[in-house]
Write a protein that holds these residues in place. Structure first.
Motif, mmCIF file in Angstrom:
data_model
loop_
_atom_site.group_PDB
_atom_site.id
_atom_site.type_symbol
_atom_site.label_atom_id
_atom_site.label_comp_id
_atom_site.label_asym_id
_atom_site.label_seq_id
_atom_site.Cartn_x
_atom_site.Cartn_y
_atom_site.Cartn_z
ATOM 1 N N LEU A 9 0.918 -1.327 0.238
ATOM 2 C CA LEU A 9 0.024 -0.040 0.052
ATOM 3 C C LEU A 9 0.918 1.248 -0.205
ATOM 4 N N ILE A 10 0.777 2.232 -1.066
ATOM 5 C CA ILE A 10 1.559 3.405 -0.995
ATOM 6 C C ILE A 10 0.580 4.577 -1.229
ATOM 7 N N PHE A 11 0.794 5.626 0.094
ATOM 8 C CA PHE A 11 0.159 6.789 0.185
ATOM 9 C C PHE A 11 0.908 7.680 -1.076
ATOM 10 N N GLY A 12 0.308 7.907 -2.069
ATOM 11 C CA GLY A 12 0.734 8.604 -3.052
ATOM 12 C C GLY A 12 0.944 8.057 -4.423
ATOM 13 N N LEU A 13 0.612 8.804 -5.447
ATOM 14 C CA LEU A 13 0.785 8.289 -6.693
ATOM 15 C C LEU A 13 1.581 9.376 -7.602
ATOM 16 N N GLY A 14 2.865 8.753 -8.218
ATOM 17 C CA GLY A 14 3.629 9.589 -8.703
ATOM 18 C C GLY A 14 4.649 8.992 -9.976
ATOM 19 N N HIS A 15 5.636 9.484 -10.243
ATOM 20 C CA HIS A 15 6.390 9.096 -11.496
ATOM 21 C C HIS A 15 7.136 7.716 -11.184
ATOM 22 N N ASP A 16 7.317 7.323 -9.869
ATOM 23 C CA ASP A 16 7.915 6.090 -9.292
ATOM 24 C C ASP A 16 6.739 5.045 -9.215
ATOM 25 N N SER A 17 5.707 5.387 -9.476
ATOM 26 C CA SER A 17 4.379 4.328 -9.130
ATOM 27 C C SER A 17 4.544 3.193 -10.086
ATOM 28 N N LEU A 18 4.917 3.199 -11.276
ATOM 29 C CA LEU A 18 5.089 1.893 -12.000
ATOM 30 C C LEU A 18 6.114 1.037 -11.877
ATOM 31 N N MET A 19 7.178 1.784 -11.199
ATOM 32 C CA MET A 19 8.366 1.002 -10.579
ATOM 33 C C MET A 19 7.969 0.158 -9.573
ATOM 34 N N ASN A 23 6.966 -5.237 -7.332
ATOM 35 C CA ASN A 23 6.214 -6.134 -6.732
ATOM 36 C C ASN A 23 5.270 -7.016 -7.647
ATOM 37 N N HIS A 24 6.062 -7.527 -8.846
ATOM 38 C CA HIS A 24 5.301 -8.108 -9.931
ATOM 39 C C HIS A 24 4.674 -9.436 -9.170
ATOM 40 N N GLY A 25 3.534 -9.602 -9.741
ATOM 41 C CA GLY A 25 2.591 -11.022 -9.123
ATOM 42 C C GLY A 25 2.065 -10.651 -7.953
ATOM 43 N N GLY A 26 2.312 -9.309 -7.093
ATOM 44 C CA GLY A 26 1.475 -9.017 -5.976
ATOM 45 C C GLY A 26 0.448 -7.825 -6.253
ATOM 46 N N ARG A 27 -0.039 -7.380 -5.022
ATOM 47 C CA ARG A 27 -1.194 -6.199 -5.240
ATOM 48 C C ARG A 27 -0.362 -5.017 -4.896
ATOM 49 N N THR A 28 -0.515 -3.956 -5.654
ATOM 50 C CA THR A 28 0.254 -2.760 -5.182
ATOM 51 C C THR A 28 -0.766 -1.651 -5.532
ATOM 52 N N VAL A 29 -1.232 -1.247 -4.288
ATOM 53 C CA VAL A 29 -2.149 0.050 -4.527
ATOM 54 C C VAL A 29 -1.800 1.275 -3.945
ATOM 55 N N PHE A 30 -2.317 2.397 -4.982
ATOM 56 C CA PHE A 30 -1.850 3.566 -4.605
ATOM 57 C C PHE A 30 -3.035 4.797 -4.138
ATOM 58 N N LEU A 31 -2.927 5.486 -3.113
ATOM 59 C CA LEU A 31 -3.876 6.242 -2.393
ATOM 60 C C LEU A 31 -3.315 7.785 -2.949
ATOM 61 N N GLU A 42 -3.728 0.050 -10.032
ATOM 62 C CA GLU A 42 -4.608 0.385 -8.928
ATOM 63 C C GLU A 42 -4.455 1.535 -8.447
ATOM 64 N N SER A 43 -5.363 2.662 -8.189
ATOM 65 C CA SER A 43 -5.205 3.627 -7.466
ATOM 66 C C SER A 43 -6.543 4.040 -7.085
ATOM 67 N N TYR A 44 -6.598 4.918 -5.995
ATOM 68 C CA TYR A 44 -7.868 5.381 -5.459
ATOM 69 C C TYR A 44 -7.790 6.831 -5.034
ATOM 70 N N HIS A 45 -8.965 7.709 -5.335
ATOM 71 C CA HIS A 45 -8.699 8.958 -4.404
ATOM 72 C C HIS A 45 -9.092 8.975 -2.990
ATOM 73 N N GLU A 103 -4.477 -7.347 4.598
ATOM 74 C CA GLU A 103 -3.360 -7.253 5.535
ATOM 75 C C GLU A 103 -2.226 -6.760 4.713
ATOM 76 N N TRP A 104 -1.646 -5.610 4.929
ATOM 77 C CA TRP A 104 -0.648 -5.016 4.034
ATOM 78 C C TRP A 104 0.584 -5.591 4.559
ATOM 79 N N ASP A 105 1.572 -5.888 3.538
ATOM 80 C CA ASP A 105 3.050 -6.411 4.235
ATOM 81 C C ASP A 105 4.111 -5.255 4.183
ATOM 82 N N LEU A 106 3.673 -4.357 3.135
ATOM 83 C CA LEU A 106 4.389 -3.293 3.067
ATOM 84 C C LEU A 106 3.676 -1.949 3.055
ATOM 85 N N ILE A 107 3.873 -0.835 3.718
ATOM 86 C CA ILE A 107 3.142 0.410 3.545
ATOM 87 C C ILE A 107 4.064 1.515 3.399
#
Length: 294
Positions: free
Chosen positions: A114-124, A129-137, A155-158, A206-210
């Motif tokens: 789970l990542i707070f923020g959507l930016g130029h590094d989001s695709l990275m 985390n290939h094969g996992g779930r990465t979400v941007f807020l 995958e991003s949410y406002h 349950e987030w493994d990384l935030i």
């Protein structure tokens, strides 16, 4: 006369020598042909093994017969490589800062990130985390739309933030109250710092990384990261079991510095590189009476 008498004899010797050489050649060739035929009819076990391996390799990867398996670059990885090679825009974190999170991803991915923020590094981050779930807020709707046009697979949410940077001192005081020390679902928390406006699937995971790298926090009227830091810590403590790696960027600023130390706890701080801090927060649900900070 002497020379004339020796000439026929020399000629006979020469012819006899040529005949002998021809005879030996025929015998040698016959022996070779017979040996070759026997080997063709009864090849050795090693020959069988070599042929079988070649057939298997050719089946596994026709274009590379000498390769035992054919591994193809995943499309998401290929797209990320092309994206970053063809742009001059680079992530805001430094190589050393990124390497801190990368080491954790190398151990845990594929995982929930789970990542707070959507930016130029989001695709990275999504690709690492290939094969996992990465979400941007993300706080900015227009920015989400812009990124979705360019990178629709993310995958991003406002998220709406009601706080302002100028309220930081007031919020950290309220965070010292008992309501903010109760571990539980942020949706039912009585703490003013708990964020309650996420989609349910965010709370139910349950987030493994935030990673907290947003919202904006560099001027008084910006939302600030007070709520994001607190909520990240609460989610980590509220997981059923295990540990959560929590990262906070821009800790050179006052709010990120104070709130990360207070709500993520210096006792859980494991590493600091540049402007990035790395905390490892264990589940508090499995240990009743465990203090908010060690």
């Amino acid at each position: 006369m002497k020379s004339k008498n020796q000439s026929p004899i020399n000629m006979k010797i020469t012819i006899l020598g040529l005949f002998i050489l021809l005879f030996l050649s025929v015998i040698s060739w016959s022996s070779y042909s017979s040996f070759k035929a026997e080997n063709d009819d009864h090849p050795s076990d090693s020959s069988h093994l070599s042929i079988d391996e070649e057939i298997h390799s050719a089946t596994a990867c026709p274009s590379l017969p000498s390769t035992p398996t054919c591994t193809k670059t995943p499309p998401s990885v290929a797209n990320a490589l092309v994206h970053y090679v063809t742009t001059n825009i680079t992530p805001q974190q430094t190589l050393k800062e990124i390497s801190v999170s990368l080491r954790v991803l190398e151990k845990k991915s594929p995982c929930n990130f789970l990542i707070f923020g959507l930016g130029h590094d989001s695709l990275m981050w999504d690709t690492l985390n290939h094969g996992g779930r990465t979400v941007f807020l993300e706080e900015e709707r227009l920015w989400i739309e812009h990124i979705r046009e360019e990178l629709p697979a993310l995958e991003s949410y406002h998220v709406t933030y009601e706080t302002r940077v100028r309220q930081a001192n007031e919020l950290i005081e309220s965070g010292m109250g008992d309501d903010c020390k109760v571990v539980g679902d942020p949706r039912i928390s009585k703490c003013q710092l708990a964020l309650k406006g996420f989609p349910d699937n965010i709370y139910d995971t349950e987030w493994d990384l935030i990673m907290v790298d947003a919202p904006t926090g560099y001027h008084d009227e910006a939302p600030g990261r007070m709520n994001a830091i607190y909520t990240a810590g609460l989610m980590a403590r509220n997981r059923e079991h295990g540990e959560t790696d929590v990262f906070v960027h821009d800790v050179d600023r006052v709010i990120e510095d104070k709130f990360s130390k207070f709500f993520l706890c210096e006792g859980y701080l494991t590493e600091e590189e540049g402007r990035l801090r790395h905390f490892i927060i264990p589940s508090h649900r499995t240990s009743s009476g465990k203090p908010f900070c060690p």
